[in-house]
Design an enzyme around this catalytic site. Structure first.
Site, PDB file in Angstrom:
ATOM      1  N   HIS A 109       1.637   4.615  -2.921  1.00  0.00           N
ATOM      2  CA  HIS A 109       1.917   5.882  -2.684  1.00  0.00           C
ATOM      3  C   HIS A 109       3.208   6.391  -3.150  1.00  0.00           C
ATOM      4  CE1 HIS A 109      -1.840   6.693  -0.648  1.00  0.00           C
ATOM      5  NE2 HIS A 109      -1.868   6.045   0.355  1.00  0.00           N
ATOM      6  N   HIS A 137       3.484   6.620  -6.835  1.00  0.00           N
ATOM      7  CA  HIS A 137       2.890   7.828  -7.256  1.00  0.00           C
ATOM      8  C   HIS A 137       3.691   9.230  -7.210  1.00  0.00           C
ATOM      9  CE1 HIS A 137      -1.507   9.986  -7.000  1.00  0.00           C
ATOM     10  NE2 HIS A 137      -1.087  10.103  -8.351  1.00  0.00           N
ATOM     11  N   HIS A 194       0.788  -1.050   0.084  1.00  0.00           N
ATOM     12  CA  HIS A 194      -0.090   0.168  -0.001  1.00  0.00           C
ATOM     13  C   HIS A 194       0.811   1.298   0.066  1.00  0.00           C
ATOM     14  CE1 HIS A 194      -3.585   2.251   1.361  1.00  0.00           C
ATOM     15  NE2 HIS A 194      -2.902   3.212   1.512  1.00  0.00           N
ATOM     16  N   GLU A 195       1.763   1.470   1.145  1.00  0.00           N
ATOM     17  CA  GLU A 195       2.455   2.381   1.048  1.00  0.00           C
ATOM     18  C   GLU A 195       3.527   2.540  -0.135  1.00  0.00           C
ATOM     19  OE1 GLU A 195       1.548   4.901   3.190  1.00  0.00           O
ATOM     20  OE2 GLU A 195       0.217   3.097   4.263  1.00  0.00           O
TER      21      GLU A 195
HETATM   22 ZN   LIG Z   1      -2.860   5.307   1.890  1.00  0.00          ZN
END
Ligand SMILES: [Zn+2]
Length: 678
Positions: free
Chosen positions: A472, A475, A468-469
């Site tokens: 990010h 991105h 998940h991290e």
């Molecule tokens: Zn998040």
């Protein structure tokens, strides 16, 4: 004083010179950088005629040094803080708030921005430039720049009162949470509770000067395990009532009047700025553009989730009846029987999976996944300064071997680090003329540490957290914008979780797991049936969980999408709104709203729906990968180009459609969560 924060960083890739910084450097550096940022603004105002370049673009490029120094400071305050840094934060935060307000309340500056905005249609701007112009103009207007005289004063007054009321709401909740403690005298009353939790409970009792007993509080690490494991029904009921009645007892810590105050202030503020409601104001800058869109989104989900939730509750009721002869399943029984049922159905526990998830292997797996999808590679660099020895820094290169980003990874808990996991950056991406200034990105987690005899072995939950991290981080790292304020993760709030959540999907794919999920002693691949079990277990009670999220989101919207002056009684209002989603009997004396800090204290007002919104997006987007192949090059390229690299350069609906070929649909999520059949 020679201040390394104010000198050129003589480090690889211009990274933060952690080895030279001491806390006493921050305050003078921040003050100097604020002065520098103010000079940038003065220069903008000194131009003869405002243009897009000398005003809008120049604003985006202003205060860069301040951004970098403040970034280093606040990142350290989260990941490696101490008393000195915490004290400094109290001095630095107001300085930055004041500086931000000085800019947004500068009428002369706003006048220039407005002049450029009025010429928008004649300027031949790129879509990214139009977005920047709109965003800049709106940031002033939404802060009241167009209000004159009395009305401007009124807005400031509302903002002050709102800040006070939200603070008070939070203080009351904290005080109620902290003052509660429940002592247990007999160990036999703790049946079912794991030893570690019992130990912690004994320690709390000792701290509260009742040694030899056990104590439970309303803090999550104490409350949640008690509700999940305590066989003792009376204990669960006691704790549930204490938690559910927080700030709802009509005493000096009651939050009901404060809620009404907050709602009225928010509504008045929105109306003053020309919006119909607070939700209209908030949603103007969201992918979901209006309250109607959010409500119909939630209603559609509700329709699918409710039948499933009902059958899950029936199943749980039958299970509790058979096991303990329970006649009526109460709210305080839910977590306890759910945990037992889950165990019976899936017999899956963390310890069974951990051996397959050695941290070093999982990181390699994350890097390999990124390389397979996007062609980027990670090389550890020993010469980049670090703020703690547990941190690793990497040089990231793109598919042509060109430098893309610096990536810091900081995985283990320590006293100066706050809880949880997050991605952050030390430097944003932007273009300076024709030079592409690349970002410095970091992820910070609190994973299981290695011991003398065992390496760091992660729970499956930690594995998905890492993915998940890392989503990010991608991105941020793959950003290809022109303007920093539109680059990387600077996107609308209900869009920012798409890259992170979609990346979690690869953790459930055999093709991906086979790369790294191997037993740390035997090297054996994770067995296929375990993967299947993980998937099934992740869908356990998805109907009920979905319904719960929807109920909070609907309550949030009900409070914020209309004039709140007809809300007389909070319990009546709450009951009316939550009737459609509350499948277990409501417990008299409990209230959700008085401890709903997400929307009354934090920044989630009119935003609670975003959790489900982001899930719909990630499932829908990942479906394309499933159709074309989870490592399909063309799909990955399109995702990189249209989502990961595009940041906030255009409205997320446009970017999303470019990737998916159509508007997002709910079906993929409903299927994934088992709410409809394939
Ligand atoms: Zn998040």
């Amino acid at each position: 004083m020679n201040n390394p924060l104010l000198a050129d960083f003589a480090t690889p890739f211009d990274t933060a010179p952690f080895d030279q910084i001491t806390p006493n450097h921050f305050l003078p550096a921040i003050k100097a950088a604020i002065a520098e940022a103010k000079e940038d603004i003065s220069k903008i105002k000194a131009e003869a005629l405002p243009t897009f370049e000398n005003t809008i673009e120049a604003l985006d490029g202003s205060g860069k040094r301040l951004g970098i120094i403040a970034g280093i400071f606040f990142n350290l305050n989260s990941a490696e803080t101490n008393e000195e840094i915490q004290l400094l934060a109290r001095e630095i935060s107001p300085l930055l708030t004041e500086h931000g307000n000085d800019i947004l309340l500068d009428q002369e500056l706003f006048h220039r921005v407005a002049q450029v905005f009025e010429q928008k249609s004649q300027l031949e701007l790129s879509p990214e430039q139009v977005t920047l112009l709109d965003k800049t103009y709106k940031s002033f207007v939404r802060n009241g720049a167009k209000l004159k005289g009395d009305k401007a004063d009124q807005l400031r007054k509302i903002d002050q009162e709102l800040a006070q009321k939200s603070l008070k709401y939070g203080e009351n909740l904290l005080a109620e949470t902290n003052k509660y403690v429940h002592f247990v005298d007999q160990e036999s009353d703790l049946d079912g509770i794991p030893d570690g939790i019992k130990e912690a409970a004994a320690q709390i009792a000792e701290e509260k000067e009742q040694p030899g007993k056990w104590a439970f509080t309303l803090d999550y690490p104490s409350y949640i395990p008690a509700m999940t494991y305590a066989k003792n029904r009376a204990l669960r009921q006691t704790l549930f009532m204490a938690s559910g009645s927080r700030c709802a007892k009509g005493d000096e810590l009651d939050n009901q009047e404060i809620i009404k105050n907050i709602l009225k202030l928010r509504h008045d503020r929105a109306v003053l700025l020309g919006y119909k409601s607070h939700a209209d104001f908030v949603l103007e800058e969201r992918m979901a553009k209006s309250p109607d869109q959010v409500i119909s989104f939630l209603d559609a989900l509700l329709e699918k989730a409710k039948p499933k939730a009902k059958s899950e509750i029936k199943e749980l009721e039958a299970f509790a009846k058979e096991l303990d002869g329970l006649e009526e399943l109460k709210k305080w029984d839910f977590a306890y029987y759910s945990e037992l049922l889950k165990k019976e159905k899936y017999s899956l526990d963390d310890e069974l999976l951990r051996p397959y998830f050695q941290l070093e292997k999982v990181i390699e797996g994350v890097f390999q996944t990124a390389e397979k999808l996007f062609g980027i590679t990670f090389t550890p660099r020993k010469d980049i300064p670090l703020y703690h020895k547990d941190v690793t820094a990497y040089e990231v290169t793109d598919k042509d071997g060109k430098y893309l980003s610096v990536f810091y990874a900081d995985f283990f808990p320590r006293p100066g680090k706050r809880n949880g996991a997050w991605m952050t950056s030390y430097k944003g991406q932007s273009m300076k003329g024709e030079v592409d200034v690349r970002p410095h990105v970091s992820i910070v987690c609190n994973f299981t540490k290695p011991t003398k005899s065992k390496p760091s072995l992660l729970t499956f939950n930690e594995v998905t957290t890492l993915f998940h991290e890392f989503g990010h981080a991608l991105h941020g790292m793959m950003a290809k914008g022109r303007y920093e304020s539109l680059s990387g993760t600077s996107v609308f709030w209900d869009f920012v979780e798409l890259p992170s959540q979609i990346f979690e999907n690869w953790c459930y794919e055999k093709e991906c797991l086979d790369q790294f999920a191997r037993h740390y002693e035997t090297g054996e691949k994770i067995p296929e049936e375990l993967i299947e079990k993980i998937k099934k277990a992740s869908n356990f009670q998805q109907g009920y969980q979905t319904l719960r999220q929807i109920s909070f989101a609907l309550l949030d919207m009900a409070y914020h999408s209309k004039d709140p002056s007809d809300i007389i009684s909070i319990p009546d209002f709450e009951e009316k709104v939550m009737k459609a989603t509350d499948l277990l009997h409501k417990v008299p004396g409990t209230l959700m709203s008085t401890s709903f800090s997400h929307i009354f204290q934090g920044g989630y007002s009119s935003g609670y729906y975003s959790y489900k919104w982001a899930e719909v997006l990630d499932a829908d987007a990942f479906e394309l990968f499933q159709e074309k192949g989870v490592f399909d090059k063309a799909t990955a390229d399109s995702f990189a180009k249209n989502i990961l690299s595009a940041g906030g350069s255009e409205h997320p609906s446009i970017l999303y459609k470019r990737f998916r070929g159509r508007e997002p649909e709910q079906n993929a999520l409903l299927k994934r969560a088992g709410l409809i059949s394939e």
